[in-house]
Design an enzyme around this catalytic site. Structure first.
Site, PDB file in Angstrom:
ATOM      1  N   PHE A   1       0.663  11.517   7.245  1.00 38.68           N
ATOM      2  CA  PHE A   1      -0.046  10.263   7.510  1.00 38.68           C
ATOM      3  C   PHE A   1      -1.370  10.262   6.760  1.00 38.68           C
ATOM      4  O   PHE A   1      -2.192  11.160   6.897  1.00 38.68           O
ATOM      5  CB  PHE A   1      -0.286  10.063   9.006  1.00 38.68           C
ATOM      6  CG  PHE A   1      -0.553   8.634   9.335  1.00 38.68           C
ATOM      7  CD1 PHE A   1       0.489   7.742   9.559  1.00 38.68           C
ATOM      8  CD2 PHE A   1      -1.856   8.143   9.373  1.00 38.68           C
ATOM      9  CE1 PHE A   1       0.243   6.407   9.822  1.00 38.68           C
ATOM     10  CE2 PHE A   1      -2.116   6.807   9.633  1.00 38.68           C
ATOM     11  CZ  PHE A   1      -1.064   5.932   9.860  1.00 38.68           C
TER      12      PHE A   1
ATOM     13  N   ASP B   1       7.196   3.726   3.495  1.00 35.63           N
ATOM     14  CA  ASP B   1       7.498   4.855   4.386  1.00 35.63           C
ATOM     15  C   ASP B   1       8.991   4.791   4.730  1.00 35.63           C
ATOM     16  O   ASP B   1       9.829   5.267   3.976  1.00 35.63           O
ATOM     17  CB  ASP B   1       6.572   4.718   5.602  1.00 35.63           C
ATOM     18  CG  ASP B   1       6.655   5.860   6.585  1.00 35.63           C
ATOM     19  OD1 ASP B   1       6.955   6.986   6.161  1.00 35.63           O
ATOM     20  OD2 ASP B   1       6.407   5.635   7.789  1.00 35.63           O
TER      21      ASP B   1
ATOM     22  N   ASP C   1       0.826  -1.220   0.000  1.00 38.25           N
ATOM     23  CA  ASP C   1       0.000   0.000   0.000  1.00 38.25           C
ATOM     24  C   ASP C   1       0.853   1.260   0.000  1.00 38.25           C
ATOM     25  O   ASP C   1       0.596   2.199  -0.751  1.00 38.25           O
ATOM     26  CB  ASP C   1      -0.981  -0.002   1.193  1.00 38.25           C
ATOM     27  CG  ASP C   1      -0.316  -0.232   2.550  1.00 38.25           C
ATOM     28  OD1 ASP C   1       0.923  -0.392   2.616  1.00 38.25           O
ATOM     29  OD2 ASP C   1      -1.049  -0.259   3.565  1.00 38.25           O
TER      30      ASP C   1
ATOM     31  N   ASP D   1      -4.923   2.318   7.015  1.00 33.22           N
ATOM     32  CA  ASP D   1      -5.640   2.528   8.265  1.00 33.22           C
ATOM     33  C   ASP D   1      -4.893   3.434   9.224  1.00 33.22           C
ATOM     34  O   ASP D   1      -3.701   3.694   9.077  1.00 33.22           O
ATOM     35  CB  ASP D   1      -5.851   1.179   8.979  1.00 33.22           C
ATOM     36  CG  ASP D   1      -4.556   0.660   9.607  1.00 33.22           C
ATOM     37  OD1 ASP D   1      -3.531   0.606   8.888  1.00 33.22           O
ATOM     38  OD2 ASP D   1      -4.550   0.342  10.807  1.00 33.22           O
TER      39      ASP D   1
ATOM     40  N   ARG E   1     -10.063   2.040   6.731  1.00 31.41           N
ATOM     41  CA  ARG E   1      -9.616   1.296   5.548  1.00 31.41           C
ATOM     42  C   ARG E   1     -10.627   1.385   4.405  1.00 31.41           C
ATOM     43  O   ARG E   1     -10.273   1.356   3.236  1.00 31.41           O
ATOM     44  CB  ARG E   1      -9.400  -0.186   5.887  1.00 31.41           C
ATOM     45  CG  ARG E   1      -8.193  -0.446   6.787  1.00 31.41           C
ATOM     46  CD  ARG E   1      -7.840  -1.928   6.748  1.00 31.41           C
ATOM     47  NE  ARG E   1      -6.979  -2.324   7.858  1.00 31.41           N
ATOM     48  CZ  ARG E   1      -5.651  -2.220   7.878  1.00 31.41           C
ATOM     49  NH1 ARG E   1      -5.010  -1.714   6.843  1.00 31.41           N
ATOM     50  NH2 ARG E   1      -4.957  -2.614   8.917  1.00 31.41           N
TER      51      ARG E   1
ATOM     52  N   LYS F   1       6.537   7.449   0.176  1.00 34.65           N
ATOM     53  CA  LYS F   1       7.030   8.646   0.867  1.00 34.65           C
ATOM     54  C   LYS F   1       8.557   8.606   0.785  1.00 34.65           C
ATOM     55  O   LYS F   1       9.219   8.174   1.745  1.00 34.65           O
ATOM     56  CB  LYS F   1       6.610   8.625   2.348  1.00 34.65           C
ATOM     57  CG  LYS F   1       5.116   8.668   2.609  1.00 34.65           C
ATOM     58  CD  LYS F   1       4.883   8.684   4.124  1.00 34.65           C
ATOM     59  CE  LYS F   1       3.474   8.419   4.511  1.00 34.65           C
ATOM     60  NZ  LYS F   1       3.291   8.257   5.972  1.00 34.65           N
TER      61      LYS F   1
HETATM   62  P1  IMP Z   1       7.655   1.113   6.452  1.00 37.11           P
HETATM   63  O1  IMP Z   1       8.182  -0.214   6.906  1.00 37.11           O
HETATM   64  O2  IMP Z   1       8.041   2.217   7.403  1.00 37.11           O
HETATM   65  O3  IMP Z   1       8.014   1.464   5.019  1.00 37.11           O
HETATM   66  O4  IMP Z   1       6.130   1.063   6.638  1.00 37.11           O
HETATM   67  C1  IMP Z   1       5.280   0.593   5.762  1.00 37.11           C
HETATM   68  C2  IMP Z   1       3.978   0.270   6.441  1.00 37.11           C
HETATM   69  O5  IMP Z   1       3.605   1.227   7.439  1.00 37.11           O
HETATM   70  C3  IMP Z   1       2.906   0.308   5.402  1.00 37.11           C
HETATM   71  O6  IMP Z   1       2.734  -0.949   4.803  1.00 37.11           O
HETATM   72  C4  IMP Z   1       1.710   0.752   6.195  1.00 37.11           C
HETATM   73  O7  IMP Z   1       1.072  -0.360   6.751  1.00 37.11           O
HETATM   74  C5  IMP Z   1       2.266   1.609   7.301  1.00 37.11           C
HETATM   75  N1  IMP Z   1       2.197   3.057   6.953  1.00 37.11           N
HETATM   76  C6  IMP Z   1       3.222   3.887   6.665  1.00 37.11           C
HETATM   77  N2  IMP Z   1       2.792   5.125   6.405  1.00 37.11           N
HETATM   78  C7  IMP Z   1       1.450   5.084   6.524  1.00 37.11           C
HETATM   79  C8  IMP Z   1       0.406   6.074   6.362  1.00 37.11           C
HETATM   80  O8  IMP Z   1       0.626   7.248   6.036  1.00 37.11           O
HETATM   81  N3  IMP Z   1      -0.857   5.632   6.572  1.00 37.11           N
HETATM   82  C9  IMP Z   1      -1.154   4.345   6.913  1.00 37.11           C
HETATM   83  N4  IMP Z   1      -0.229   3.408   7.068  1.00 37.11           N
HETATM   84  C10 IMP Z   1       1.068   3.770   6.879  1.00 37.11           C
HETATM   85 MG    MG Z   2       1.194  -2.205   5.175  1.00 38.38          MG
END
Ligand code: IMP
Ligand code: MG
Length: 172
Positions: free
Chosen positions: A149, A99, A96, A156, A162, A128
């Site tokens: 966010f 980050d 999805d 979610d 969601r 991002k």
């Molecule tokens: P990462 O491991 O930090 O890249 O995080 C990825 C996961 O964090 C995604 O698959 C989402 O489940 C959650 N996530 C990161 N940013 C957001 C956001 O802005 N809204 C909702 N979920 C997020």
């Molecule tokens: Mg996720």
């Protein structure tokens, strides 16, 4: 909490159709497994798959990066492993949002090294790029956004929102 729309349902539909066409052009002829990263990518993955114009298998993986509601901790745990044999296959990881990059980095490593996929591609609906803690570049990106966010279209906040059809920025 105030919410503002970042991408409408029609903008989302248009972009996902373009991504499906791009994936069709690039990967037609491969024995492809779409690997949906639960839970957030469920909506994106189901839409994207219907814009891929060749046969594609479907599987699911779930990981968790524990932390508070809006930040990840950096520890990625495998909660649900895929069922299909991936050895020698092409796998498209469908996420999805990227980050920090920690989740995708770990899922990529697991699918390539532990599950033995021949080729691993990655598609994320949102990115991002300025929020990375580890470098990660997806092959297919729906929209790049500022590190705010967002919720909706599968994403979610504490398991809420969601089913909001468009993408909204969650206010304070
Ligand atoms: P990462 O491991 O930090 O890249 O995080 C990825 C996961 O964090 C995604 O698959 C989402 O489940 C959650 N996530 C990161 N940013 C957001 C956001 O802005 N809204 C909702 N979920 C997020
Ligand atoms: Mg996720």
């Amino acid at each position: 909490m105030a919410q503002t729309t970042l991408f409408s349902k029609s903008e989302i539909d248009r972009r996902v159709a373009e991504m499906g066409a791009e994936i069709t052009r690039d990967l037609a002829g491969s024995e492809l497994i779409a690997l949906c990263v639960l839970k957030g990518a469920m909506f994106f993955c189901s839409d994207l798959m219907r814009h891929i114009a060749f046969d594609v298998a479907l599987d699911f993986i779930q990981v968790s990066s524990y932390g508070d509601q809006k930040t990840s901790s950096g520890v990625v745990t495998l909660l649900k492993e895929p069922q299909l044999d991936m050895r020698g296959k092409s796998v498209l990881i469908v996420e999805d949002i990227i980050d920090s990059g920690l989740s995708m980095n770990e899922v990529f490593r697991y699918i390539k090294l532990d599950r033995g996929a021949r080729e691993v591609r990655t598609a994320t609906f949102l990115d991002k790029p300025t929020a990375r803690k580890v470098p990660f570049k997806a092959d297919y990106v729906g929209f790049s956004i500022d590190p705010k966010f967002v919720i909706g279209y599968g994403l979610d906040y504490a398991e809420k929102y969601r089913n909001v059809p468009d993408i909204q920025v969650l206010g304070d």
